[in-house]
Scaffold this active site. Structure first.
Site, PDB file in Angstrom:
ATOM      1  N   PHE A  97       0.860  -1.177   0.000  1.00  0.00           N
ATOM      2  CA  PHE A  97       0.000   0.000   0.000  1.00  0.00           C
ATOM      3  C   PHE A  97       0.893   1.222   0.000  1.00  0.00           C
ATOM      4  O   PHE A  97       2.093   1.143   0.293  1.00  0.00           O
ATOM      5  CB  PHE A  97      -0.912  -0.025   1.247  1.00  0.00           C
ATOM      6  CG  PHE A  97      -2.369  -0.270   0.919  1.00  0.00           C
ATOM      7  CD1 PHE A  97      -2.741  -1.155  -0.067  1.00  0.00           C
ATOM      8  CD2 PHE A  97      -3.372   0.398   1.622  1.00  0.00           C
ATOM      9  CE1 PHE A  97      -4.084  -1.379  -0.369  1.00  0.00           C
ATOM     10  CE2 PHE A  97      -4.714   0.179   1.328  1.00  0.00           C
ATOM     11  CZ  PHE A  97      -5.081  -0.708   0.342  1.00  0.00           C
ATOM     12  N   GLN A 132      -8.322  14.017   4.776  1.00  0.00           N
ATOM     13  CA  GLN A 132      -7.680  13.289   3.686  1.00  0.00           C
ATOM     14  C   GLN A 132      -8.573  13.241   2.454  1.00  0.00           C
ATOM     15  O   GLN A 132      -9.740  12.863   2.550  1.00  0.00           O
ATOM     16  CB  GLN A 132      -7.369  11.852   4.121  1.00  0.00           C
ATOM     17  CG  GLN A 132      -6.765  11.016   2.998  1.00  0.00           C
ATOM     18  CD  GLN A 132      -6.138   9.750   3.532  1.00  0.00           C
ATOM     19  OE1 GLN A 132      -6.831   8.774   3.786  1.00  0.00           O
ATOM     20  NE2 GLN A 132      -4.836   9.776   3.732  1.00  0.00           N
ATOM     21  N   HIS A 187      -8.877  11.221  -0.717  1.00  0.00           N
ATOM     22  CA  HIS A 187      -8.389   9.986  -1.341  1.00  0.00           C
ATOM     23  C   HIS A 187      -8.159  10.279  -2.816  1.00  0.00           C
ATOM     24  O   HIS A 187      -8.996  10.917  -3.455  1.00  0.00           O
ATOM     25  CB  HIS A 187      -9.419   8.875  -1.158  1.00  0.00           C
ATOM     26  CG  HIS A 187      -8.884   7.502  -1.441  1.00  0.00           C
ATOM     27  ND1 HIS A 187      -8.599   7.074  -2.719  1.00  0.00           N
ATOM     28  CD2 HIS A 187      -8.569   6.475  -0.611  1.00  0.00           C
ATOM     29  CE1 HIS A 187      -8.137   5.825  -2.650  1.00  0.00           C
ATOM     30  NE2 HIS A 187      -8.105   5.440  -1.392  1.00  0.00           N
ATOM     31  N   LEU A 229     -15.520   5.371  -3.559  1.00  0.00           N
ATOM     32  CA  LEU A 229     -14.127   4.957  -3.382  1.00  0.00           C
ATOM     33  C   LEU A 229     -13.666   3.923  -4.407  1.00  0.00           C
ATOM     34  O   LEU A 229     -14.309   2.905  -4.617  1.00  0.00           O
ATOM     35  CB  LEU A 229     -13.947   4.373  -1.975  1.00  0.00           C
ATOM     36  CG  LEU A 229     -12.539   3.875  -1.633  1.00  0.00           C
ATOM     37  CD1 LEU A 229     -11.546   5.020  -1.640  1.00  0.00           C
ATOM     38  CD2 LEU A 229     -12.536   3.185  -0.281  1.00  0.00           C
ATOM     39  N   GLU A 258      -7.312   1.848  -2.907  1.00  0.00           N
ATOM     40  CA  GLU A 258      -5.877   1.970  -3.127  1.00  0.00           C
ATOM     41  C   GLU A 258      -5.290   0.627  -3.572  1.00  0.00           C
ATOM     42  O   GLU A 258      -4.228   0.567  -4.202  1.00  0.00           O
ATOM     43  CB  GLU A 258      -5.208   2.433  -1.823  1.00  0.00           C
ATOM     44  CG  GLU A 258      -3.731   2.723  -1.949  1.00  0.00           C
ATOM     45  CD  GLU A 258      -3.205   3.574  -0.789  1.00  0.00           C
ATOM     46  OE1 GLU A 258      -3.925   4.495  -0.370  1.00  0.00           O
ATOM     47  OE2 GLU A 258      -2.101   3.305  -0.310  1.00  0.00           O
ATOM     48  N   HIS A 267     -12.234  11.786   2.051  1.00  0.00           N
ATOM     49  CA  HIS A 267     -12.238  10.390   2.481  1.00  0.00           C
ATOM     50  C   HIS A 267     -12.196  10.211   3.990  1.00  0.00           C
ATOM     51  O   HIS A 267     -12.976   9.450   4.553  1.00  0.00           O
ATOM     52  CB  HIS A 267     -11.023   9.707   1.846  1.00  0.00           C
ATOM     53  CG  HIS A 267     -10.933   8.233   2.099  1.00  0.00           C
ATOM     54  ND1 HIS A 267     -11.985   7.386   1.859  1.00  0.00           N
ATOM     55  CD2 HIS A 267      -9.910   7.464   2.550  1.00  0.00           C
ATOM     56  CE1 HIS A 267     -11.609   6.141   2.164  1.00  0.00           C
ATOM     57  NE2 HIS A 267     -10.365   6.166   2.590  1.00  0.00           N
TER      58      HIS A 267
END
Lengths: 542, 490
Positions: free
Chosen positions: A118, A230, A232, A246, A249, A344
């Protein structure tokens, strides 16, 4: 309105996502525990939507100090190191709990928990269950709750924390018919999750309205770093109504490439070393810059492409993504996705000790509603770990509180009742207030900020705060209260952003020039409570 | 932006005795989902509209409801002009909000064993498909068994199987699964069709749980009798009259030129209980130039055993049936029993192609029969509609032979999954529901293509129930009669 019901318990847990469910399970070992769910347990909150994974140090080649350093670096050194230490050291144990309780995580051929890379991490330490990791965790926690003694109040939402002096002694709530319920508790755990639904484009579920920040703030708790939101990097851009949804990631973790309109792999210009797997703040800004400078796609995003990966990899590792895009007419095995940043996660929140104690006696907090764990930017995979590590800690601390049997002044409840009744004579449909708020926050307190944009946003918030949301029936009371909570949260974010005269992590002040890197910043947490607001500073050795 | 008009079911428990529809016209963005239409109605037209939703990404299972009668996730289903939006078939709290907690709270907790360690990759892979369940309860809403029997629903079976597959579970819960209604499922597959995650609950959970029950001696006594019969005689029904296979030669030549050749897999019901119907089919084939090869050494396909979890002798049955046809060089095998067809297509790995009789007749094309002066309705056999995906062919054939064809809602008659033999009261209750629908059609005859349905519905209605082949034969006889009358009058 009917006569208020009264519920008594030892521990009241507010919020039924990953953190709340974990806290309730732990608290129930110490006494009668009530879990309040605004929806149905397992269906509410953002945990169940979390796709990518859970960070835990499990391999010999990985190490806790490395995970700590990745987290601090990713968080632009704004994190509370004591909280990070706890997160990193206990994440593996909490993963073991989930496994012992029946969680179905992917495993390797060697019968170890599988891990994927990640962003912002030097070791592939993100454990996963396909791309429905959060759903798997919630399924496991709900299975566990079913067998526990935790009493669940479903379709019920807290509208105010109740206090006896300075101590939180329970909460007032509304059930699905809009009837008031009063709950008295020796200890209360706030686990209400995040609130990026205050932005026009957001990944959050419908419950991501920031109620816990508002509940805590109104009760007098201190919140830190509320400006740290944040964005995203990869949210859907089409269809319009699903914008912001979403795109995990894990898509980049599995090898997805970011390309601009011209097919250029533009991350080479922003972070040539980490490329697509840079931290989220960096990737979001890069994508936003590409779009702002005219290199975006027709729908106003950039391309995220996995079509070079074997179809089987996509089907096995990213099944939810595949299914969701197919539903919207895009086969990601053959064509690229279009993505753009989306609000996010809120890194700021209630100030807590490693035990989950807030600044108010009787009130504990865990999960996204807290601040300090993730600093100025959260690493993907650290939020799910956060829910379990601090969920357990807050539940345990609350459970260990003495039995005292609190009281609340009758007049306080009458005040609340009068406030709720005021919605029937409200001035404005709630949806109208929220619609304006979301646009103002996106425009003025989004990825890029200036003092001017923040002041202007604050002005709009003041205007909206002067309106009273209107209820058409008792079942609308909660929505009206939620709108007020969203306004409180928006104010906290804007004020925090004005309090921080630097760019750091997810917070970018375009109007401020600075000559320090995050590790040399003279600033630490911003803080806000009913009684004080400011920014902590520190001596930096030159 | 585009405009659409939709009908929404509304129900206010304080003022209404039953739900009613309201019509709304809204303006939504291109690509809007059903949920976004509801948002617009709620935000701009009527803030009292009640509906559940949360993640808006197809993962929380809150927003399941019915659009034009079919369960969907409102957040994933594209909105269409003219759609009708209703709650799931669960107790309605208000408008589109239903009571989900009753079912959810009763799903099994995980009986964790301490220090169990990690499952293997294979074990994880086996559990994963069941773990996709988002507990949206679409399947519970649609399940005919839930409607008439004490059954917690397909979701509960999915959860029980997930536990049964997990080496970390320390409790044998098969008795719990039986209490929750394991044997009430008719394997109609409706749950699989409406599942937003495409979980094959009947095949992957219910039949597998029944296998576990079988290994523990918990199979229903009536089902055990059937298994014994198959083991002893190769057939799942006992001999009460001359069987079909006793009455026919191995090869049946058509009346005219040979247009095609198929093997015929008769199945136990047509062989032992309804041989007349199979004989009718032979007449239709002869008339249409199709040569039938009927190996007499064929046996039960094993369907009654698979559906009831008694699979021990299944490999032997499969071997015999596969060899019976391959030995004769047959490349296409025709079934006229929906259950056999579904089993051969889905549970076998055959070296030959399997086709239903309606597929064969449609592919070759048939001599048009006379249109009988009757009004007919059609019952979709579950194992034909969902087991084999066949709905068009029987309707097209039927329309050629009747004056009037009228549809009725497709739903399980109650005969399948061993329910007729194991839980006759439940099967009868579902049969009565079919009769209610049949009555609404005012049809003179009910047509179907499955001997189980044919036999069971006949018990439930006063209308005659006929196989499509029987009706076609009647159409040919009528045609011949008319021709004869014409000749006589000439």
């Amino acid at each position: 309105m009917h006569a208020d019901d009264v519920v008594n318990c030892h521990v009241l847990v507010i919020g039924s996502g990953g953190a709340g469910a974990r806290a309730a399970l732990e608290a129930s070992r110490y006494g009668k525990t009530v879990l309040v769910s605004r929806t149905l347990t397992g269906k509410g909150g953002c945990t169940t939507m979390a796709e990518g994974g859970y960070n835990a140090v499990l391999r010999k080649l990985d190490s806790c100090p490395m995970h700590v350093e990745d987290t601090l670096r990713g968080g632009a050194f704004l994190n509370d190191p004591a909280l990070v230490d706890v997160l990193v050291h206990e994440a593996p144990d909490r993963m073991a709990d989930l496994i012992a309780w029946g969680a179905v995580f992917d495993v390797t051929d060697d019968r170890e928990i599988a891990q994927r890379p990640f962003g912002g991490q030097r070791f592939p330490r993100t454990c996963y269950a396909g791309d429905r990791t959060g759903h798997e965790m919630m399924a496991t926690l709900v299975e566990r709750l079913r067998g526990s003694g935790v009493r669940q109040l479903q379709d019920t939402a807290v509208i105010e924390l109740l206090k006896d002096g300075n101590r939180v002694t329970g909460a007032a709530m509304l059930d699905r018919d809009g009837d008031l319920i009063i709950c008295y508790a020796d200890a209360t755990v706030l686990a209400t999750g995040g609130g990026t639904r205050i932005y026009d484009i957001s990944t959050n579920c419908a419950a991501g309205t920031g109620d816990g920040f508002a509940l805590g703030y109104r009760a007098g708790a201190e919140l830190i770093d509320m400006e740290m939101v944040q964005f995203h990097p990869t949210g859907a851009v089409y269809p319009y109504d699903a914008r912001g949804r979403l795109i995990t990631e894990a898509v980049r973790g599995e090898g997805g490439l970011l390309l601009n309109r011209d097919g250029e792999r533009f991350m080479t210009r922003y972070d040539p070393e980490r490329m697509e797997l840079s931290t989220r703040d960096v990737v979001s800004r890069s994508i936003a810059t590409e779009i702002l400078e005219g290199r975006g796609t027709p729908h106003g995003g950039v391309y995220l492409d996995v079509s070079h990966l074997p179809a089987r990899t996509i089907e096995e590792r990213l099944p939810v993504m595949l299914e969701q895009f197919l539903a919207f007419g895009v086969d990601i095995r053959k064509e690229p996705m279009e993505v753009a940043p989306t609000a996010h996660h809120i890194m700021g929140g209630l100030r807590i000790t490693p035990e989950g104690q807030t600044t108010l006696p009787g009130l504990f907090a865990c999960g996204e509603v807290t601040g300090g764990v993730h600093g100025a930017n959260r690493l993907g995979g650290n939020a799910l770990a956060d829910t379990q590590v601090f969920g357990k800690r807050a539940g345990e601390s609350a459970g260990k509180e003495a039995v005292r049997g609190g009281t609340v002044a009758r007049s306080r409840i009458e005040e609340l009742r009068a406030h709720l009744d005021g919605y029937y004579g409200g001035t404005t449909p709630p949806a109208e207030i929220v619609g304006r708020l979301r646009l103002a926050m996106w425009d003025g307190a989004g990825i890029f900020r200036t003092e001017k944009s923040l002041v202007e946003t604050g002005r709009v918030i003041d205007e909206l705060a002067a309106l009273t949301p209107r209820a058409a029936g008792s079942q609308n009371l909660l929505w009206c209260r939620t709108v007020e909570n969203m306004i409180v949260l928006s104010r906290l974010i804007v004020k925090g952003a004005l309090l921080r005269p630097e760019s750091r992590g997810a917070h970018v002040r375009k109007d401020i020039l600075q000559d320090w890197t995050p590790d040399r910043s003279p600033y630490m947490h911003t803080y806000q409570s009913l009684s004080r607001a400011g920014i902590e500073t520190r001596e930096v050795q030159v | 932006m585009k405009e659409m008009t939709v009908r929404v079911s509304r129900f206010d428990p304080e003022n209404d005795t039953e739900p009613h529809f309201e019509t709304y016209t809204v303006s939504v963005h291109e690509g809007a989902r059903v949920l976004h239409v509801l948002h617009v109605i709620h935000d701009t037209l009527d803030p009292t509209l009640s509906y559940r939703y949360c993640c808006e990404a197809g993962q929380c299972g809150s927003c399941s409801l019915r659009v034009n009668g079919e369960p969907v996730l409102a957040c994933m289903q594209e909105a269409k002009d003219g759609m009708t939006i209703e709650p799931l078939n669960l107790p309605v709290v208000r408008d589109l909000t239903v009571e989900m907690e009753d079912v959810l709270a009763r799903l099994a907790p995980f009986p964790a064993r301490e220090e169990a360690g990690l499952p293997t990759k294979e074990e994880i892979e086996a559990m994963k498909p069941l773990r996709d369940c988002i507990e949206c309860l679409s399947c519970v809403s649609e399940c005919p068994a839930v409607d008439v029997a004490s059954f917690l629903g397909p979701t509960a079976m999915c959860q029980e199987m997930r536990i049964a597959l997990d080496p970390r579970a320390d409790q044998n819960r098969i008795r719990n699964a039986i209490e929750e209604g394991l044997f009430t499922c008719t394997t109609c597959q409706r749950c699989r069709d409406v599942c937003p995650k495409n979980i094959e609950i009947p095949g992957k959970a219910i039949e597998k749980l029944r296998e576990i029950a079988n290994r523990q001696g918990l199979t229903l006594p009536r089902h055990q009798d059937v298994a014994r019969l198959v083991e002893d005689t190769g057939r799942s029904v006992d001999r009460t009259k001359p069987t079909f296979l006793e009455q026919v030669p191995e090869v049946i030549e058509p009346d005219g030129p040979v247009r095609g050749e198929v093997g015929f897999f008769v199945g136990c019901m047509y062989n032992g209980r309804l041989p007349e119907t199979a004989l009718d089919m032979i007449e239709v084939m002869k008339r249409n130039g199709i040569r039938l090869i009927i190996p007499h050494d064929q046996v039960c396909c094993g369907s009654p055993l698979i559906r009831t979890g008694q699979t021990r002798i299944l490999p032997a049955l499969k071997k015999r049936n596969i060899e019976a046809f391959t030995r004769r060089g047959i490349t296409t095998v025709m079934t006229m029993c929906a259950g056999c067809g579904s089993t051969l297509k889905n549970d076998y790995d055959t070296p030959y192609t399997i086709k239903d009789v309606t597929e064969i007749l449609t592919e070759y094309g048939i001599e048009p029969p006379a249109a009988l002066d009757i009004r007919a309705t059609y019952h979709d056999p579950c194992h034909l509609l969902r087991g084999q995906g066949i709905s068009r062919e029987p309707r097209e054939l039927l329309k050629t032979v009747v004056r009037e064809f009228v549809e009725m809602p497709s739903r399980c008659c109650g005969a399948g999954g061993g329910v007729r033999s194991g839980l006759p009261d439940q099967a009868a209750a579902l049969g009565r529901q079919r009769d209610d629908e049949i009555k609404k059609t005012h049809a003179d005859v009910v047509v179907t293509v499955c001997p189980f349905c044919e036999f069971h519905i006949a018990d439930s209605t006063d209308r005659p129930v006929k196989n499509i082949c029987t009706l076609l034969l009647e159409g040919y006889r009528e045609k011949d009669r008319k021709k004869g009358v014409k000749k006589e009058s000439e």
